[in-house]
Design an enzyme around this catalytic site. Structure first.
Site, mmCIF file in Angstrom:
data_model
loop_
_atom_site.group_PDB
_atom_site.id
_atom_site.type_symbol
_atom_site.label_atom_id
_atom_site.label_comp_id
_atom_site.label_asym_id
_atom_site.label_seq_id
_atom_site.Cartn_x
_atom_site.Cartn_y
_atom_site.Cartn_z
ATOM 1 N N ASP A 256 0.833 -1.204 0.000
ATOM 2 C CA ASP A 256 0.000 0.000 0.000
ATOM 3 C C ASP A 256 0.869 1.255 0.000
ATOM 4 O OD1 ASP A 256 0.732 0.628 2.692
ATOM 5 O OD2 ASP A 256 -0.818 -0.737 3.439
ATOM 6 N N LYS B 143 -4.222 3.003 -1.027
ATOM 7 C CA LYS B 143 -5.310 3.969 -0.938
ATOM 8 C C LYS B 143 -4.718 5.283 -0.445
ATOM 9 C CE LYS B 143 -8.270 0.174 0.598
ATOM 10 N NZ LYS B 143 -7.150 -0.788 0.691
#
EC number: 2.1.1.107
Length: 483
Positions: free
Chosen positions: A249, A271
């Site tokens: 991530d 994200k």
């Protein structure tokens, strides 16, 4: 990268050494170990080199260097005591596009010699690019102490068995897993104890049963920590070094990613609050698919996977699909970033508890218990709260927290770019407005200790502080530390 690390095959290749003294002798000793055909351009040789010439181990040209000497050689080393001659050798070699090294003259080298740890056929080279030779030597000494003398035997035995393993195990993944198991198991222990015959028997037995023991794909949920690669756990490092594919991530730092096995596939599934987003459902489905393909998957998450990392949701998906999984905890940002900022989460004079909350919740999540969060004598740490700093400050004050409560916003925690801006709850929104993400909000009297305890990066030099005095900390003098 100032120099490209490369190992050259010198076996049977002609190498010219200019000079006949002790410096030349040291380089020639290394060249002979590599099997090079050494030619020496010098009018006189010292005793050591004279002996080598008498034994026909080197070819002594018995004359001063001439330009013609470089035409038929693979590389050149200038090791004479005459600097002008050495530089002439360099310029002639450069004009012929021949690799050349002038000993102890980095500006006149197209390649340099590293410090070497020799466990033939295993060789490890350490270089400071010529900037700090003593540092390179110290690193070599440490590595020498760490690496067992049996490492070379282990590599030689493995080399003899490569074809047999390749014939038995058809896929690259199967072979890699097989060797990882051997190098971390009984085979390695036997070689270390110089029981090489038993080690080969162990290898044969392991190979015979390897296909039956293949467990297929799996997923390891690994916490990467807050950013500093030095905070990655040993278990986490082992997992990313053995992975076939790594799903990472946006909070995983470049330093951590550089430790991933070089041949592993890397897939970004991150994200960001203001940008790219991979739906969680897509990440879950990808983990399942990759594991069912028989691949060893690492789901690499910033911080700790079970602290606001949705790790529990991902494992529920794996359990539902009967995918084998494991979890490697990581240092969460609230622990790592505050430590690097010199802000203790608890302190018996100021905070008897610490509360971690997230500023990014599900739409249908229950209301936040602001009354609980607004209690004094506790440290409140808010993840992903920078965009809602004004609302957070307003609600906490509405529920009784003093506007003078010390507050901090830590951005890029534990990384070289870490910034810690301190102030009070009253100006929290101002602090957060200019803080780059990822940012962590810390609220509580312990923030007042930052000025005394900051030790890392720019904040350790007294920068980035909003001038505030905290009455609660008035008893701590410059030379005093609280218990």
């Amino acid at each position: 990268m100032n120099y490209f690390p490369i190992f050259a095959n010198l076996a049977g290749r002609p190498v010219l050494v200019v000079g006949g003294g002790a410096v030349a002798a040291r380089k020639i000793s290394l060249l002979l170990k590599a099997g090079a055909e050494v030619r020496v351009a010098a009018k006189h040789l010292n005793a050591e080199l004279s002996a080598l010439a008498a034994e026909n181990k080197i070819l002594w040209l018995a004359e001063e260097f001439r330009a013609e000497h470089i035409r038929t050689v693979f590389l050149i080393i200038a090791a004479s005591s005459d600097q002008a001659l050495n530089r002439r050798v360099f310029h002639l070699a450069e004009s012929c596009q021949k690799p050349v090294n002038v000993v102890d003259d980095r500006d006149h080298c197209s390649f340099i010699f590293p410090s070497v740890i020799d466990r033939n056929p295993v060789q490890i080279a350490v270089s400071s690019s010529g900037s700090a030779p003593v540092l390179a030597r110290l690193l070599r000494e440490r590595l020498e102490a760490l690496l067992p003398p049996s490492l070379g035997d282990m590599a030689e035995i493995s080399g003899r068995w490569r074809d047999a393993v390749k014939g038995k195990l058809k896929s690259v993944t199967e072979r890699r897993r097989f060797w990882e198991k051997q190098f971390n198991g009984r085979f390695a222990a036997l070689v270390k104890n110089r029981q090489n015959t038993l080690a080969e028997r162990e290898l044969a037995g392991q190979l015979e049963q390897s296909r039956q023991n293949d467990q297929g794909g799996s997923v390891s949920l690994v916490g990467a920590g807050p950013g500093d690669a030095g905070l990655l756990t040993l278990k986490g490092l082992q997992e990313i070094q053995q992975a076939d594919v790594v799903l990472y991530d946006a909070l995983v730092s470049d330093g951590i990613l550089s430790l991933v096995r070089r041949d592993a596939e890397r897939i970004f599934v991150g994200k960001r609050a203001r940008g790219e987003r991979t739906p969680q459902e897509d990440t879950n489905a990808l983990m399942v698919r990759l594991a069912r393909e028989g691949r060893r998957v690492v789901r690499l998450k910033g911080g700790d996977p079970f602290v606001f990392g949705r790790g529990g949701e991902e494992l529920e998906t794996l359990a539902r699909h009967q995918i084998p999984f494991s979890v490697v905890p990581g240092i969460t940002a609230a622990v790592g970033a505050t430590a690097y900022a010199g802000i203790p989460l608890t302190h018996r004079d100021y905070a008897q508890s610490a509360v971690f909350v997230t500023g990014h919740r599900k739409a249908d999540a229950p209301d936040i218990e602001w009354q609980t969060l607004a209690r004094s004598r506790q440290t409140l740490v808010i993840y992903m709260g920078a965009l809602k700093a004004a609302l957070i400050a307003e609600r906490l004050q509405q529920h009784g927290r003093s506007p003078d409560t010390p507050a901090a916003v830590i951005s890029q925690g534990t990384l070289p770019a870490q910034k810690t801006a301190t102030g009070t709850l009253a100006n929290l929104a101002e602090l957060a407005e200019t803080a780059p993400n990822p940012a962590l909000i810390v609220i509580g009297e312990v923030v007042g200790l930052h000025e005394k305890l900051a030790w890392f990066g720019e904040n350790g030099e007294g920068e980035n502080r909003v001038g505030q005095t905290y009455p609660a900390l008035g008893g701590l003098n410059a030379g005093q530390r609280a218990a």
